[in-house]
Design an enzyme around this catalytic site. Structure first.
Site, PDB file in Angstrom:
ATOM      1  N   LYS A  82       1.653   3.990  -3.053  1.00  8.15           N
ATOM      2  CA  LYS A  82       1.254   5.384  -2.832  1.00  8.15           C
ATOM      3  C   LYS A  82       2.449   6.316  -3.012  1.00  8.15           C
ATOM      4  O   LYS A  82       2.316   7.422  -3.568  1.00  8.15           O
ATOM      5  CB  LYS A  82       0.655   5.567  -1.438  1.00  8.15           C
ATOM      6  CG  LYS A  82      -0.715   4.949  -1.244  1.00  8.15           C
ATOM      7  CD  LYS A  82      -1.791   5.584  -2.106  1.00  8.15           C
ATOM      8  CE  LYS A  82      -2.263   6.912  -1.578  1.00  8.15           C
ATOM      9  NZ  LYS A  82      -3.396   7.461  -2.367  1.00  8.15           N
ATOM     10  N   TYR A 128       0.823  -1.219   0.000  1.00  7.49           N
ATOM     11  CA  TYR A 128       0.000   0.000   0.000  1.00  7.49           C
ATOM     12  C   TYR A 128       0.855   1.267   0.000  1.00  7.49           C
ATOM     13  O   TYR A 128       0.752   2.101  -0.913  1.00  7.49           O
ATOM     14  CB  TYR A 128      -0.948  -0.022   1.197  1.00  7.49           C
ATOM     15  CG  TYR A 128      -1.581   1.313   1.536  1.00  7.49           C
ATOM     16  CD1 TYR A 128      -2.301   2.021   0.587  1.00  7.49           C
ATOM     17  CD2 TYR A 128      -1.466   1.859   2.816  1.00  7.49           C
ATOM     18  CE1 TYR A 128      -2.884   3.238   0.892  1.00  7.49           C
ATOM     19  CE2 TYR A 128      -2.051   3.070   3.127  1.00  7.49           C
ATOM     20  CZ  TYR A 128      -2.750   3.761   2.171  1.00  7.49           C
ATOM     21  OH  TYR A 128      -3.327   4.967   2.481  1.00  7.49           O
TER      22      TYR A 128
END
Length: 478
Positions: A225, A221
């Site tokens: 990002k 994640y």
């Protein structure tokens, strides 16, 4: 235009704009759907039909549906695709109308498939940026990231951009094109080998974790990002860009519905586990700072940033965090939770008997946690394995089930440890300047709406005891 409007933060933003900015002409909500009618249904079911819109419904009464019809325009599309999955005619129409873009779409699963996380969190930003450049009246592009793109760094973490190719491991260069190529090659090999869907999913998940850790990030994640931020910085040209980096977003503090939330965060898992008395221990350093920020404060800061930076040809980054200005450690949450459930004991069983509460045990380091797991579970599991062999496999199913549970818990520890044992502190000097700009502007006191986002105004014990934990019980404890 807003992406990610079906998520928690997206709903809070859409509701706030409609409630306090009645002169907004149109909100285009990009949602995954096969056609416009499906998009409208998703928005009605997953956005405007939720409890957070009750205040707005009460305000407008029978005119609520007319308001939504007039102001909200659902779009069937997806940031994973070029041109956002929209047709040329719709793209041309939108490019003439849109002046603000908020990109909040993301997959936040720590252990997401690498191809999926990359498509949404990294390539999706590229597609949004390309669309933004087509918008003739664009005043700004606001991108929602996360403070934890900082990985597991310690000390004061600055509000600075990522450079293209930067990694968190010294001397290691990150080539985003090579990552995309690797994803495509891995996907091709899996298909060529006729791999099962389960094998493909596991392989892609493991690849994401492996690549993240290769470059210094703890999970897929935050890795993807960070790459999304790099792409935005590299491709934006002279686009006015704001990147907001919230820490752990928690329930609404003030308005419109205190305590309202959707989606389980790390800290909420502990609260739910304690309420149901199914979680007797957890890996967390109680002296560590728990950096959380209420969802309405994040949205307030986003809206102030939109007003402050419209048409500025610059990139500004804001940490929407609390660890520097008003730090709260995990022991405060543990005490607030224990006190709340003593005063409001959870109930279970057919007769709704109060659950007998016992204190949760906390481990401040991974080695201590692992040692406890070995003594409490691993050794008995090994004994069960040997007994199963002696009994010619009679207990095989039970052994496999418990073995899977043990492996799952240890896997969760690996994913959550970077947050429950986090030693960094987020600098928020840019955010402080934004607060100062807001205070210097004349406020319309008669309207009574608040755009505050100062974490110093929060009494954490009161917030957890009176607002957040009751909210977890009401909205997340099924």
């Amino acid at each position: 235009m807003i992406t990610g409007s079906t998520g928690f933060l997206g709903k809070v933003l859409v509701e706030k704009i409609l409630r306090v900015q009645p002169n907004v002409k149109k909100l285009f909500l990009l949602v995954r759907a096969i056609d416009v009618e499906s998009a409208k249904q998703r928005v009605k079911t997953e956005v405007t039909g939720r409890e957070i819109f009750h205040v707005l419904k009460e305000k407008h009464g029978n005119g609520f549906e007319d308001l939504i019809q007039e102001k909200v325009c659902p779009l069937a599309g997806d940031i994973m695709y070029e041109n956002l999955g929209l047709g040329n005619a719709k793209l041309t129409e939108l490019s003439k109308e849109i002046d603000i873009i908020v990109n909040g779409a993301a997959t936040t699963n720590f252990y997401e498939r690498y191809d999926v996380a990359f498509d949404v969190n990294s390539l999706g930003v590229k597609h949004i940026c390309e669309f933004a450049k087509r918008c003739a009246k664009l005043k700004m592009l606001l991108h929602v990231s996360t403070a934890y793109v900082a990985g597991e760094q310690e000390g004061i973490l600055l509000e600075k951009p990522f450079l293209m190719g930067e990694s968190l491991k010294e001397g290691v260069h990150l080539d985003i094109e090579s990552e995309l190529k690797m994803i495509k090659e891995t996907s091709g090999e899996l298909k060529a080998n006729c791999s099962s869907e389960r094998t493909e999913k596991r392989t892609m998940k493991e690849l994401g974790l492996k690549r993240a850790r290769e470059f210094g990030w703890p999970n897929t994640y935050v890795f993807t990002k960070a790459m999304g931020e790099m792409m935005l910085g590299h491709l934006r040209g002279d686009l006015p860009v704001v990147i907001v980096r919230p820490s752990i977003i928690t329930s609404i503090l003030k308005e419109p519905v205190p305590g309202w939330m959707e989606g389980i965060r790390t800290i909420d898992s502990v609260i739910i586990g304690y309420a149901k008395q199914v979680l007797s221990f957890f890996l967390v350093d109680l002296d560590s700072i728990m950096d959380v920020i209420p969802g309405d404060m994040v949205v307030n800061a986003m809206m102030v940033a939109m007003a402050a930076h419209s048409a500025e040809q610059a990139q500004t980054i804001y940490h929407l965090t609390s660890s520097l200005r008003n730090p709260a450690n995990y022991s405060l949450l543990a005490e607030s939770g224990h006190r709340y459930f003593l005063h409001n004991p959870p109930r279970s069983g057919k007769n709704g008997e109060p659950v007998r509460l016992s204190r949760m045990r906390f481990f401040s380091t991974v080695p201590k946690f692992r040692a406890y797991m070995v003594i409490k579970y691993k050794i008995p599991l090994e004994i069960l394995r040997l007994v199963n062999i002696a009994l010619c496999g009679v207990l095989s199913r039970r052994y496999q089930e418990l073995s899977r549970k043990y492996s799952y818990v240890m896997h969760l520890v690996e994913l959550y440890a970077p947050y429950t044992l986090f030693k960094g502190c987020f600098d928020d000097m840019n955010t402080e300047r934004l607060k100062a700009r807001m205070k210097n502007k004349k406020q319309d006191k008669n309207r009574g709406y608040e755009f505050g986002f100062d974490p110093k105004s929060i009494d954490w014990d009161d917030y957890f005891y009176r607002i957040h934990i009751p909210g977890v019980v009401k909205y997340l404890c099924d």
